[in-house]
Enzyme design. Sequence first.
Site, mmCIF file in Angstrom:
data_model
loop_
_atom_site.group_PDB
_atom_site.id
_atom_site.type_symbol
_atom_site.label_atom_id
_atom_site.label_comp_id
_atom_site.label_asym_id
_atom_site.label_seq_id
_atom_site.Cartn_x
_atom_site.Cartn_y
_atom_site.Cartn_z
ATOM 1 N N ASP A 31 71.621 -82.999 -26.845
ATOM 2 C CA ASP A 31 71.710 -83.044 -28.318
ATOM 3 C C ASP A 31 71.558 -81.648 -28.917
ATOM 4 O O ASP A 31 72.265 -81.291 -29.863
ATOM 5 C CB ASP A 31 70.636 -83.974 -28.885
ATOM 6 C CG ASP A 31 70.846 -85.411 -28.430
ATOM 7 O OD1 ASP A 31 72.003 -85.777 -28.176
ATOM 8 O OD2 ASP A 31 69.855 -86.151 -28.334
ATOM 9 N N SER B 20 70.793 -77.663 -15.626
ATOM 10 C CA SER B 20 70.343 -76.289 -15.377
ATOM 11 C C SER B 20 71.458 -75.396 -14.835
ATOM 12 O O SER B 20 71.260 -74.196 -14.640
ATOM 13 C CB SER B 20 69.151 -76.280 -14.420
ATOM 14 O OG SER B 20 69.516 -76.954 -13.238
ATOM 15 N N GLY C 214 67.037 -90.338 -31.474
ATOM 16 C CA GLY C 214 68.405 -90.863 -31.568
ATOM 17 C C GLY C 214 69.341 -89.676 -31.487
ATOM 18 O O GLY C 214 69.058 -88.611 -32.060
HETATM 19 P P1 ADP Z 1 71.919 -84.224 -21.249
HETATM 20 O O1 ADP Z 1 70.651 -83.925 -21.969
HETATM 21 O O2 ADP Z 1 72.962 -84.873 -22.095
HETATM 22 O O3 ADP Z 1 71.727 -84.905 -19.924
HETATM 23 P P2 ADP Z 1 72.311 -81.749 -19.742
HETATM 24 O O4 ADP Z 1 71.196 -82.164 -18.853
HETATM 25 O O5 ADP Z 1 73.619 -81.454 -19.103
HETATM 26 O O6 ADP Z 1 72.574 -82.803 -20.915
HETATM 27 O O7 ADP Z 1 71.804 -80.476 -20.549
HETATM 28 C C1 ADP Z 1 72.495 -79.991 -21.669
HETATM 29 C C2 ADP Z 1 72.353 -78.492 -21.726
HETATM 30 O O8 ADP Z 1 70.964 -78.143 -21.798
HETATM 31 C C3 ADP Z 1 72.873 -77.756 -20.502
HETATM 32 O O9 ADP Z 1 74.266 -77.524 -20.617
HETATM 33 C C4 ADP Z 1 72.055 -76.474 -20.554
HETATM 34 O O10 ADP Z 1 72.622 -75.573 -21.496
HETATM 35 C C5 ADP Z 1 70.714 -76.936 -21.114
HETATM 36 N N1 ADP Z 1 69.744 -77.233 -20.043
HETATM 37 C C6 ADP Z 1 69.446 -78.438 -19.513
HETATM 38 N N2 ADP Z 1 68.497 -78.310 -18.555
HETATM 39 C C7 ADP Z 1 68.182 -76.998 -18.492
HETATM 40 C C8 ADP Z 1 67.266 -76.206 -17.712
HETATM 41 N N3 ADP Z 1 66.473 -76.756 -16.776
HETATM 42 N N4 ADP Z 1 67.215 -74.871 -17.940
HETATM 43 C C9 ADP Z 1 67.997 -74.286 -18.875
HETATM 44 N N5 ADP Z 1 68.886 -74.974 -19.648
HETATM 45 C C10 ADP Z 1 68.971 -76.298 -19.457
#
Ligand code: ADP
Length: 308
Positions: free
Chosen positions: A256, A227, A42
């Site tokens: 989160d 990413s 959650g």
């Molecule tokens: P959500 O989980 O809400 O979809 P995001 O996918 O935008 O959010 O990811 C949130 C944060 O997690 C990003 O701003 C980044 O800092 C980190 N992040 C997500 N995916 C990666 C990745 N493949 N490598 C490094 N950091 C990541």
Amino acid sequence: MNQRSRITVVGSFMTDLMSRTPRLPVAGETVMGGRFKMGPGGKGSNQAMAAARLGAQVCMAASLGTDAFGDLACQSPVNAGICTDWVKRVNTAHTRAALIIVDEVKAENMIVVAPGSNSELGPDDVDEAKQDILGSDYVLLQLEIPLETVQHGVDIAHANGVKVILNPAPGRALPDELPEKVGALTPNETQATAITGMPVNDVGSAEQAARALLGRGCRTVVMTLGSDGALAVTPESTDHVPAFKVNAIDTTGAGDAFSGARAVALAEGLPLVNSVRFANAAAALSVTKVGTSVAMPMGQEVEAFMTS
Ligand code: ADP
């Protein structure tokens, strides 16, 4: 991070049921999964866990069923030292459950949520947590609980000068007055589109959507870009803060980790861009592990990672 910050999370609490598969199924298809994992989840619980593991003193207002999943969901936050005084148990609904499939090759996921008990967290329950809200450096909310409950939490914090971060997830249209009372909005690209109706597919369109959100009254928009890191936009500035390079194996809960970490960083006095960099680091570490709450890094891990 030295001082202990105080954060209240008003949000969702559920049980995650997760399996990894070689690929995501298409409609009508059965795909054999790998390991099955069950644990607390959650967005509210995940963000509370992220903040607590980074050293904050965290209090949660949430709603769980009286079923076995409710017992399970509650256990980890209690073990992590999170105050669960305002986590109520109801026998009128099952504990919210999330069915999560993770593609082990692409690290993408599909999620079905059965809302159950989270729908029963009402404004009265937020009133019960009022003293903790007033004593907080930040109140952190998401949109997996009834909107009227979110609005009430925001109203209490706003009326008493307590800063609010709203992670508008899952994305939906927001009432007109909400962004103004919320200091900071932290949508991902999909959520930003759901709120503004504007497509977001690169840094330029992310900035346009963020500026549209600022136009609705909030002071800061930090949009997460997977990413590609995150984009911090204020009326005076735009900063693209790149993600840390890691071997991502499960991105569930990355947003989160980011929200919880950013609340801690801000509560401890870091300026905007540094808070985003810290949140990027915590989120990057979280995607190197399987799971949501259980993948949130400890403060020392993030500090070591950022200096390495
Ligand atoms: P959500 O989980 O809400 O979809 P995001 O996918 O935008 O959010 O990811 C949130 C944060 O997690 C990003 O701003 C980044 O800092 C980190 N992040 C997500 N995916 C990666 C990745 N493949 N490598 C490094 N950091 C990541």
